[in-house]
Design a protein around this motif. Sequence first.
Motif, short mmCIF file in Angstrom:
data_model
loop_
_atom_site.label_atom_id
_atom_site.label_comp_id
_atom_site.label_asym_id
_atom_site.label_seq_id
_atom_site.Cartn_x
_atom_site.Cartn_y
_atom_site.Cartn_z
N ILE A 77 88.72 119.16 29.81
CA ILE A 77 89.83 118.22 30.03
C ILE A 77 91.16 118.95 29.80
O ILE A 77 92.10 118.82 30.59
CB ILE A 77 89.70 116.99 29.11
CG1 ILE A 77 88.36 116.29 29.34
CG2 ILE A 77 90.86 116.01 29.33
CD1 ILE A 77 88.08 115.84 30.75
N ASP A 78 91.23 119.72 28.73
CA ASP A 78 92.46 120.49 28.45
C ASP A 78 92.79 121.39 29.64
O ASP A 78 93.94 121.45 30.09
CB ASP A 78 92.27 121.37 27.20
CG ASP A 78 92.01 120.55 25.95
OD1 ASP A 78 92.31 119.34 25.96
OD2 ASP A 78 91.50 121.11 24.96
N GLN A 79 91.77 122.10 30.13
CA GLN A 79 91.99 123.03 31.23
C GLN A 79 92.50 122.32 32.48
O GLN A 79 93.45 122.75 33.12
CB GLN A 79 90.67 123.78 31.53
CG GLN A 79 90.80 124.90 32.53
CD GLN A 79 91.73 125.99 32.02
OE1 GLN A 79 91.75 126.29 30.82
NE2 GLN A 79 92.52 126.57 32.91
N VAL A 102 94.00 119.40 32.76
CA VAL A 102 95.36 118.88 32.61
C VAL A 102 96.36 120.03 32.78
O VAL A 102 97.37 119.89 33.47
CB VAL A 102 95.53 118.17 31.25
CG1 VAL A 102 97.00 117.93 30.95
CG2 VAL A 102 94.78 116.85 31.26
N ALA A 103 96.06 121.18 32.19
CA ALA A 103 96.96 122.33 32.33
C ALA A 103 97.13 122.73 33.80
O ALA A 103 98.17 123.20 34.22
CB ALA A 103 96.44 123.50 31.51
N GLN A 104 96.08 122.53 34.58
CA GLN A 104 96.13 122.87 36.02
C GLN A 104 96.89 121.86 36.85
O GLN A 104 97.08 122.04 38.04
CB GLN A 104 94.71 122.93 36.59
CG GLN A 104 93.89 124.12 36.17
CD GLN A 104 92.45 123.95 36.61
OE1 GLN A 104 92.03 122.88 37.04
NE2 GLN A 104 91.68 125.02 36.51
N GLY A 105 97.25 120.73 36.22
CA GLY A 105 97.99 119.71 36.97
C GLY A 105 97.12 118.67 37.63
O GLY A 105 97.54 118.01 38.58
N VAL A 106 95.89 118.49 37.12
CA VAL A 106 95.05 117.42 37.65
C VAL A 106 95.66 116.08 37.22
O VAL A 106 95.84 115.85 36.02
CB VAL A 106 93.60 117.55 37.13
CG1 VAL A 106 92.78 116.30 37.47
CG2 VAL A 106 92.93 118.79 37.70
#
Lengths: 647, 261
Positions: free
Chosen positions: A125-127, A129-133
């Motif tokens: 989830i962290d990853q 969100v960082a990608q802009g999902v």
Amino acid sequence: MTQLNAKIPQGSLQEKWTNYKANQKLVNPANKRKFEIIVVGTGLAGASAASALGELGFNVKVFCIQDSPRRAHSISAQGGINAAKNYPNDGDSIWRLFYDTIKGGDFRSREANVYRLAEVSNNIIDQCVAQGVPFARDYAGYLDNRSFGGAQVSRTFYARGQTGQQLLLGAYGALSKEIKRGSVKMYTRHEMLDLVIVDGIARGIITRDTITGKIERFAAHAVIIATGGYGNVYFLSTNALNCNASAIWNCYKKGAFFANPAFVQIHPTCIPVHGDYQSKLTLMSESLRNDGRIWVPKKKEDVEAIRSKKLRAVDIPENDRDYFLERRYPAFGNLVPRDVASRAAKERCDAGYGIGPTGLAVYLDFSESIRRLGRDVIESRYGNLFQMYEKIVDENPYENPMMIFPAVHYTMGGLWVDYELQSTVPGLFVAGEANFSDHGANRLGASALMQGLADGYFILPYTLQNYLADQIGVQKFETDLPEFELAEKETIEKLQRLLAIQGKYSVATLHKKLGKIMWENVGMARDEARLKQAIEAIRSLKQEFWKEVYVPGSLTGVNDELLKANRLADYLELAELIAHDALLRNESCGCHFRVEYQSEDGEALRNDEEYKYVSCWEYQGEGVEPQLHKEPLEYEFVELKSRNYKV
Amino acid sequence: MNFTLKIWRQENSKAKGRFKTYKIENISPDCSFLEMLDILNEKLIHDKIELPVDPVAFDHDCREGICGMCSLYINGHPHGPEQGTTVCQVHMRKFQDGDTIVIEPWRAKAFPIIKDLMVDRSAFDKIIQEGGYISASTGGVPDANSILVSKEYADMAMDAAACIGCGACVAACKNASAMLFVAAKVSQFALLPQGHPEAKRRVQAMVSKMDELGFGSCTNTYACEAECPKNISVEHIARMNREFLKSKLTHAEKKRIGGFG
């Protein structure tokens, strides 16, 4: 004979992955540049693996069958992705996600793998969100959650009804970044047709360019298969039309064991079949069961009146409705796991209470939620699904309840892998739905996305290094080795054989026949007699196929019929293995319901004494019965129980 | 239902194409458009009406309106006459019995025809590769809830992110412009705090790649929005234009040599 070693690390459940990472071998940056890795498939597992390995500095070649990596079927996943964040403060934890997954899988998966999956779920989830999902958020700007089947907490993160699309576009973005950087080379419209093994180790693949028809060889130090599941064996499924089993099946024929082939998930909420021209079935997300209630009429006369269109669903008073999931499973209600919900719907239809023109449908009703929350709220949660339903069925689901019926959706079975996601062929790794690893006999909703990304972003980048560390000094392979030549020759010969038959039936005609055999005999209810019958029928269909299939065109250029014929040739072999595995598993567990083994109230009856194992099949050659190996499942940390969703 | 189909047939990218007419009968109104083409292809294969047998080639995959693979230009509209719908979700009940239906591939310089109704859309991938992402490497990112995004902005970002990359916007545009496609991605990241650090580089690189690949320019006819199967709004084009202008006014990336090594 190959000995199965799952390579589960030492320590308590909580320590295993930490211990593994602390003690594993690594490859230094200068050496990483010397390694070549092939990734087949660009769904969540393949795209995330390729991008993460590219970031580390490996040379990666990625292959997909569509015109762009963004089209992989992960894109169709609707409802969400699970993680043990416990943001809603409702009692979730890594342990609970682990336990729900083990229990949801009816105690037929490995404790260590599942625990690791739950552990890395939060990183995903962290990853993303960082990608802009663009996950759904509340008014304060925090991430929102909803619930899914088999859980009593809200742990599912979502992006409207297009979570798979958004996660895949995130991974596709990461992949695109690495392509631009030059660490990853992308091959679109390439279908993998064979695996190449040199001295017992996976060293490359054979592909066909689906535009030019060119057969090509690719070499690498390791091969990762992330080509998804094999649900299309059943012809009608929720899979995309190009999803196929040829990559994993050819790996099986080259020595990779196939695990639990009989574990095929049948999803309860799909739009019912309406005609024999139909090419696929459409899923209505499990998230709908958050606000939708499933029912059929209590009275047979109401059923008749509905079928003959004298009554509408809304005309049936509350007291005459049988909310059968809420009745049978008060604790979980409409949010029981998929296998349980599918069987319960089938039970009502078999008993004569099914609605719709074929009697093979039940209602999924939102009227109460619309009254309680308002149409706007329902629309904001599920608008795109309602729209999709209306387009296909031509009925407004805000006014009339949806009609739904179970359909083949996901395959828990797949290539056997150890804790490192390595198959029985050294150097051959398998990720995502293509492997068997985490879901036992039934996958919980919103867990496929979790597993695909866990494998690709957070597991393979570690375990692959542990493998490659022993390969330092091994030179880059040349594709003119005799092993490559032979694999290519065999691939071309098979395609030429298909073209030479010039029989009278199209591939689709024969595929539909296979689908019917599988759905009727190896579907939701299986028994010894029908499974034996199915095996006979599959064998004779296979003969018919090799005598009577008609494939137009030639080896060169675009030839969809040739592609389809090649895939069907593999399905016909895999279908027999599925039925064979189902026949030998004399118990009911998860999706695998053997009519002979059920409790008095119709629940699945497991047999832990004799069947607490992963069935692993080893190919023995054309026409020879495959050999069964058993990986015993040890439950050190959880107590084996019969699944209970009633209280 | 019965239909007359006029279908574009073209052997390969170099061959000359032409329309061919096919009659098709007894189609259920509940049949999807692509299933109707499946039936036609089955007929071509089984009845061997014309030799050599050569089924109509078209791209398709998920058949539930999300993969973006299907790409037919039907009666002058990308994805057919129904609004907000991919061709795989169009059903034959939307046509009249006896209709003549003209089926063509996407037509744009940047999307060369491969065979019949299949086109090469790899130009879209090339544009994304220039910066249609946030360069967050795996691991080492903060907790998801440490980045707050207002619901309003998250929803607008999702509206933009819903693009399926099918290319209908390009096919609809008289200039074969890819502005809506590029704007949807630029806008998604412009609306999210995660996208800000790379915003200037992103918009410049993507726009210049788009121009380089032979897509036309935008003359604000809004045909793209009208034909987009996911109803992506031209507002995103306006936002991209602002981003582009802003980046041109303020962005001067200096090459710095050396480091701390």
